[in-house]
Write a protein that holds these residues in place. Structure first.
Motif, PDB file in Angstrom:
ATOM      1  N   MET A 151       0.852  -1.195   0.000  1.00 52.55           N
ATOM      2  CA  MET A 151       0.000   0.000   0.000  1.00 52.55           C
ATOM      3  C   MET A 151       0.886   1.243   0.000  1.00 52.55           C
ATOM      4  O   MET A 151       1.793   1.355   0.802  1.00 52.55           O
ATOM      5  CB  MET A 151      -0.903   0.000   1.235  1.00 52.55           C
ATOM      6  N   GLY A 152       0.642   2.167  -0.906  1.00 49.13           N
ATOM      7  CA  GLY A 152       1.446   3.372  -0.984  1.00 49.13           C
ATOM      8  C   GLY A 152       0.648   4.612  -0.636  1.00 49.13           C
ATOM      9  O   GLY A 152      -0.578   4.651  -0.790  1.00 49.13           O
ATOM     10  N   TYR A 153       1.356   5.635  -0.167  1.00 49.59           N
ATOM     11  CA  TYR A 153       0.728   6.897   0.196  1.00 49.59           C
ATOM     12  C   TYR A 153       1.426   8.031  -0.539  1.00 49.59           C
ATOM     13  O   TYR A 153       2.611   7.931  -0.888  1.00 49.59           O
ATOM     14  CB  TYR A 153       0.822   7.128   1.707  1.00 49.59           C
ATOM     15  N   GLU A 154       0.704   9.098  -0.748  1.00 48.55           N
ATOM     16  CA  GLU A 154       1.338  10.282  -1.334  1.00 48.55           C
ATOM     17  C   GLU A 154       2.208  10.984  -0.295  1.00 48.55           C
ATOM     18  O   GLU A 154       3.260  11.531  -0.622  1.00 48.55           O
ATOM     19  CB  GLU A 154       0.263  11.229  -1.867  1.00 48.55           C
ATOM     20  N   VAL A 155       1.741  10.984   0.958  1.00 50.70           N
ATOM     21  CA  VAL A 155       2.483  11.633   2.034  1.00 50.70           C
ATOM     22  C   VAL A 155       2.436  10.742   3.283  1.00 50.70           C
ATOM     23  O   VAL A 155       1.363  10.297   3.685  1.00 50.70           O
ATOM     24  CB  VAL A 155       1.901  13.020   2.394  1.00 50.70           C
ATOM     25  N   ILE A 156       3.600  10.493   3.874  1.00 51.17           N
ATOM     26  CA  ILE A 156       3.674   9.849   5.179  1.00 51.17           C
ATOM     27  C   ILE A 156       4.233  10.876   6.161  1.00 51.17           C
ATOM     28  O   ILE A 156       5.306  11.447   5.928  1.00 51.17           O
ATOM     29  CB  ILE A 156       4.584   8.606   5.170  1.00 51.17           C
ATOM     30  N   ILE A 157       3.507  11.122   7.231  1.00 53.93           N
ATOM     31  CA  ILE A 157       3.944  12.066   8.268  1.00 53.93           C
ATOM     32  C   ILE A 157       4.274  11.266   9.517  1.00 53.93           C
ATOM     33  O   ILE A 157       3.429  10.527  10.030  1.00 53.93           O
ATOM     34  CB  ILE A 157       2.854  13.107   8.583  1.00 53.93           C
ATOM     35  N   VAL A 158       5.496  11.393  10.011  1.00 57.56           N
ATOM     36  CA  VAL A 158       5.927  10.674  11.202  1.00 57.56           C
ATOM     37  C   VAL A 158       5.868  11.629  12.392  1.00 57.56           C
ATOM     38  O   VAL A 158       6.661  12.560  12.495  1.00 57.56           O
ATOM     39  CB  VAL A 158       7.357  10.119  11.036  1.00 57.56           C
ATOM     40  N   GLY A 159       4.908  11.403  13.268  1.00 52.19           N
ATOM     41  CA  GLY A 159       4.756  12.252  14.450  1.00 52.19           C
ATOM     42  C   GLY A 159       3.502  13.101  14.382  1.00 52.19           C
ATOM     43  O   GLY A 159       3.348  13.917  13.469  1.00 52.19           O
ATOM     44  N   ALA A 160       2.610  12.922  15.370  1.00 53.21           N
ATOM     45  CA  ALA A 160       1.347  13.671  15.391  1.00 53.21           C
ATOM     46  C   ALA A 160       1.373  14.759  16.455  1.00 53.21           C
ATOM     47  O   ALA A 160       0.411  14.944  17.201  1.00 53.21           O
ATOM     48  CB  ALA A 160       0.175  12.720  15.621  1.00 53.21           C
ATOM     49  N   GLY A 161       2.497  15.485  16.523  1.00 54.23           N
ATOM     50  CA  GLY A 161       2.545  16.703  17.315  1.00 54.23           C
ATOM     51  C   GLY A 161       1.999  17.851  16.482  1.00 54.23           C
ATOM     52  O   GLY A 161       1.477  17.646  15.374  1.00 54.23           O
ATOM     53  N   PRO A 162       2.101  19.092  16.967  1.00 52.97           N
ATOM     54  CA  PRO A 162       1.548  20.230  16.227  1.00 52.97           C
ATOM     55  C   PRO A 162       2.055  20.342  14.794  1.00 52.97           C
ATOM     56  O   PRO A 162       1.278  20.637  13.882  1.00 52.97           O
ATOM     57  CB  PRO A 162       1.988  21.435  17.070  1.00 52.97           C
ATOM     58  N   ALA A 163       3.353  20.103  14.557  1.00 53.35           N
ATOM     59  CA  ALA A 163       3.890  20.217  13.196  1.00 53.35           C
ATOM     60  C   ALA A 163       3.250  19.189  12.280  1.00 53.35           C
ATOM     61  O   ALA A 163       2.839  19.504  11.147  1.00 53.35           O
ATOM     62  CB  ALA A 163       5.412  20.061  13.209  1.00 53.35           C
ATOM     63  N   GLY A 164       3.156  17.944  12.736  1.00 54.47           N
ATOM     64  CA  GLY A 164       2.547  16.900  11.915  1.00 54.47           C
ATOM     65  C   GLY A 164       1.061  17.116  11.718  1.00 54.47           C
ATOM     66  O   GLY A 164       0.526  16.917  10.620  1.00 54.47           O
TER      67      GLY A 164
END
Length: 466
Positions: free
Chosen positions: A1-14
């Motif tokens: 499964m592929g994603y256009e964007v992977i964000i590591v970390g769900a703090g304010p920046a993520g």
């Protein structure tokens, strides 16, 4: 499964990266990876036990949706001069535009409309005059105070909003490694953060690393392993100070948070106040290897009789030493050792007298400490001489601005250390030397605090949809 964007970390920046990206491209396939729980499943047992129980596999204060921000005092600094070095990269005026934009989002999700520090300019002038007299600089910075409990409500709304918009969020999922081929990011190796037994490689067109202070050490390891350009940054080592509200009354009422900077002798290092909490509570955060770090927060409704704030001494290292994070960790280990794994607290007068503080001395003090399991002891036996000298001389300067600040009964807790000292080299688009890999927020070394990280996230979300 592929994603256009992977964000590591769900703090304010993520969070704000995902929020802005999905707003601009509703069908964008985004994965947000978070090592901890949903915000509505986060809780600290200390609220009932009055003692830290060292939760495993992670501390719920530092890990989970919205990061440490969920249990912070929730102050949003509304001036680009406060919150990190991002203005050096893209310019102060542009950063201010995005701070204003991010602030509107916080308001939309329920932030208090009141802005602290703007209602009494004449009183601010008097505080600045006293600061100059004490060889300190007062930084003007309007503050929007969310409060610890209100911050959790706001981030819960943001969490649910992202899920409603179709952003996939994987909780209790740890980023174990970055997958890089021919100097291009192709995905992330994930594992279950509870059992560490279910490895999975997830493909992505680009990866945004926003792991916060908690993940700064991991990001540095990634930089070393994958030849991601980085440099040693500043490490801030200091204490959390607690004193009666009566002493801080004028500053609290006029500014709410006083941001003061000085360069005390004999070393002339930068020393600053940080995270002031009128009527607040001193708190503890746990990091890897059972490292206990002191912090502070304040609620909107529940108040104590004390004000707490950090005093941080900045240290910059030259060759051949390039491990500021490890240096800070060693200092923390020494202080924790003296406290038998707990936060140490010492009266300022005892530091000047060259003696440790005893519990019986704390018990008869006017300042009743708000961290129940702090251990009375001797910070000076573990903190570096240079750091303690900076802090003592800075406190004497603060006493000019706030008479009574340098009282014998003023409490100093330690250690307070900010782990954003690894600085990733990025361009104006926040991209590293590895194609498709972006770094932002406190773990990148470019921001310090909720608002600047949020603003950087908004910019990142915008850049991903152009």
């Amino acid at each position: 499964m592929g994603y256009e964007v992977i964000i590591v970390g769900a703090g304010p920046a993520g969070i704000f990266t995902a929020l802005e990206a999905i707003k601009r491209e509703p069908n964008k396939k985004i994965l947000l990876v978070e090592a901890g729980r949903r915000i509505d499943k986060r809780s600290c047992p200390k609220e009932k036990t009055n003692k830290c129980v060292s939760c495993k596999p992670y501390c719920h204060i530092t890990t989970g949706f919205s990061g440490a921000g969920a249990f912070s005092d929730g102050k949003l600094s509304l001036n680009y001069e406060v919150g990190g070095d991002l203005p050096e990269l893209i310019g102060g005026n542009l950063v201010q535009e995005y701070i204003d934009y991010a602030d509107k989002i916080y308001l939309e999700f329920g932030a208090d409309e009141k802005v602290e520090g703007v209602e009494n300019p004449e009183a601010v002038k008097e505080i600045r005059r006293k600061a100059i007299e004490g060889n300190l600089k007062l930084v003007d910075c309007p503050i929007r105070h969310l409060g610890t409990e209100k911050a959790q409500e706001i981030y819960l709304k943001l969490q649910n909003h992202l899920l409603d918009l179709g952003v996939e969020i994987r909780f209790d999922t740890l980023a174990k490694d970055l997958i890089i081929e021919n100097n291009k990011i192709t995905g992330v190796l994930l594992t279950d953060s509870i059992t560490k037994s279910k490895d999975e490689t997830v493909k992505g067109d680009c990866v945004v690393v926003a792991t916060g202070r908690k993940g700064a050490d991991w990001l540095k390891d990634m930089c070393l392993e994958h030849n991601i350009n980085h440099k040693a940054g500043t490490v801030d080592i200091g204490v959390r100070v607690e004193l009666r509200n009566e002493v801080m009354e004028m500053v609290n009422e006029v500014l709410y948070e006083s941001k003061l900077i000085g360069y005390p002798g004999p070393f002339k290092d930068k020393v600053r106040t940080f995270c002031q909490n009128p009527g607040g509570f001193v708190s503890q955060e746990n990091y890897d290897n059972n490292m206990a770090i002191v912090n502070g927060h304040s609620y909107k409704d529940k108040k104590s009789n004390n004000t707490n704030l950090a005093i941080l001494s900045s240290h910059n290292f030259e060759e051949p030493f390039n491990k500021p994070i490890e240096y800070g960790q060693k200092v923390a280990e020494l202080v924790n050792m003296l406290g038998n794994g707990s936060i140490l607290v010492q009266r300022y007068g005892d530091i000047l007298a060259g003696k440790r503080t005893w519990q019986k001395e704390l018990d008869r003090s006017n300042v009743k400490h708000t961290l129940p399991d702090a251990v009375a002891g001797d910070l000076t036996s573990a903190m570096p001489y240079r750091t303690m000298t900076n802090i003592i001389n800075f406190i004497e300067s603060l006493d000019v601005v706030v008479p009574g600040f340098a009282s014998e009964e003023t409490l100093l807790y330690g250690p307070e250390i900010k782990f954003y000292s690894n600085k990733v080299v990025i361009d104006e688009n926040f991209e590293t030397n590895v194609s498709g890999l972006y770094c932002l927020g406190d773990s990148s070394g470019w921001t310090r605090g909720l608002m600047m990280a949020s603003a950087m996230g908004v910019m990142m979300g915008e850049k991903l949809t152009k």
